[in-house]
Design an enzyme around this catalytic site. Structure first.
Site, PDB file in Angstrom:
ATOM      1  CG  HIS A   7      -1.915   1.041   1.309  1.00 23.14           C
ATOM      2  ND1 HIS A   7      -2.074   1.817   2.437  1.00 23.14           N
ATOM      3  CD2 HIS A   7      -2.831   1.482   0.411  1.00 23.14           C
ATOM      4  CE1 HIS A   7      -3.052   2.683   2.232  1.00 23.14           C
ATOM      5  NE2 HIS A   7      -3.530   2.504   1.019  1.00 23.14           N
ATOM      6  CD  GLU A  34      -2.995   2.278  -3.193  1.00 23.05           C
ATOM      7  OE1 GLU A  34      -3.932   3.077  -3.311  1.00 23.05           O
ATOM      8  OE2 GLU A  34      -1.990   2.512  -2.491  1.00 23.05           O
ATOM      9  CG  ASP A  36      -3.088   6.881  -3.421  1.00 19.48           C
ATOM     10  OD1 ASP A  36      -4.176   6.297  -3.442  1.00 19.48           O
ATOM     11  OD2 ASP A  36      -2.221   6.700  -2.546  1.00 19.48           O
ATOM     12  CG  HIS A  49      -3.633   9.030   0.352  1.00 20.26           C
ATOM     13  ND1 HIS A  49      -4.226   9.788   1.363  1.00 20.26           N
ATOM     14  CD2 HIS A  49      -4.468   7.990   0.133  1.00 20.26           C
ATOM     15  CE1 HIS A  49      -5.355   9.221   1.714  1.00 20.26           C
ATOM     16  NE2 HIS A  49      -5.545   8.133   0.990  1.00 20.26           N
ATOM     17  CD  GLU A 109      -7.491   5.381  -4.170  1.00 22.06           C
ATOM     18  OE1 GLU A 109      -8.315   6.174  -3.662  1.00 22.06           O
ATOM     19  OE2 GLU A 109      -6.791   4.607  -3.497  1.00 22.06           O
TER      20      GLU A 109
END
Length: 238
Positions: A7, A34, A36, A49, A109
């Protein structure tokens, strides 16, 4: 096969979403990562993020979209993590793609809530096209309209449906929303067996977030999840 996502990279070992964090996840042998993305003032895909810089550098005011990439590159995000990373700056998605092995599953994301980045979907799709990286990519977002736009631009890209709040029969929503989904990414605290089974019946993978305790991780594996998003290296390392 269980696929666990590092993450925001290995965020316990380096500043989250930074190149050092991505590199450390790769060094651990993470099979999935993952991150962002948001847009700078001059429309570059910045990996971050939050919509502001306060957690990294409280002296920097304003939002990510208020700064050009050149200005963002001059912001120190590493000193607040440790002296070792003093001077570390934010990275771009292009820079991540250049170092991330093609066999690593990359979940990107789109951070489109609460700030809405008009056109971010096309910029993202073009970036992936320029790097020939449509394989081993999942595009996820809490903004399901953004996923719809990505699907229209490039139907071959895999889509992951992010869900934060509990919903009534979310599998019915997923079935009827018009998105060609690959996976669903629910908040782990309320993910249960019915949720998992209903989405498996739709042929979708279930990847809850963010699972940092190994006890909860084992519970979710026993319930049948296909993997998790985690900050804990012992979970995302194979």
């Amino acid at each position: 096969m269980i696929i666990n996502f590092a993450h925001r990279g290995s965020l316990t070992e380096a500043p989250e979403n930074s190149l050092p964090a991505i590199k450390k996840a790769i060094e651990h042998g993470a099979k999935a990562i993952e991150l962002d993305v948001q847009l700078s003032k001059d429309n570059h895909l910045v990996v971050i993020h939050d919509h502001h810089f306060k957690r990294f550098n409280p002296s920097i005011n304003g939002l990510v979209r208020d700064y050009t990439l050149a200005e963002i590159k001059n912001i120190d995000i590493g000193s607040s993590f440790s002296k070792e990373f003093e001077g570390t700056s934010l990275t771009t998605l292009e820079e991540v793609l250049e170092i991330c092995p093609e066999d690593t599953l990359l979940n990107i994301e789109i951070k489109n809530i609460p700030v809405i980045y008009e056109g971010i979907e096309e910029i993202l799709v073009n970036c992936l096209r320029d790097h020939n990286r449509f394989q081993n990519i999942i595009i996820s977002s809490f903004d399901h309209h953004a996923l719809q736009k990505v699907q229209a631009l490039e139907p071959s890209l895999k889509l992951g449906l992010l869900i934060y709040y509990r919903m009534v029969n979310p599998w019915e929503y997923a079935k009827n929303c018009g998105l060609n989904l690959t996976s669903v990414h629910p908040l782990q605290t309320w993910t249960d067996q019915q949720f998992i089974e209903e989405f498996h019946n739709l042929g979708l993978k279930v990847y809850p977030f963010t699972v940092n305790e190994e006890k909860r991780y084992k519970e979710l594996i026993d319930l049948g999840v296909d993997g998790v998003f985690s900050n804990t290296p012992s979970i995302f390392t194979p």
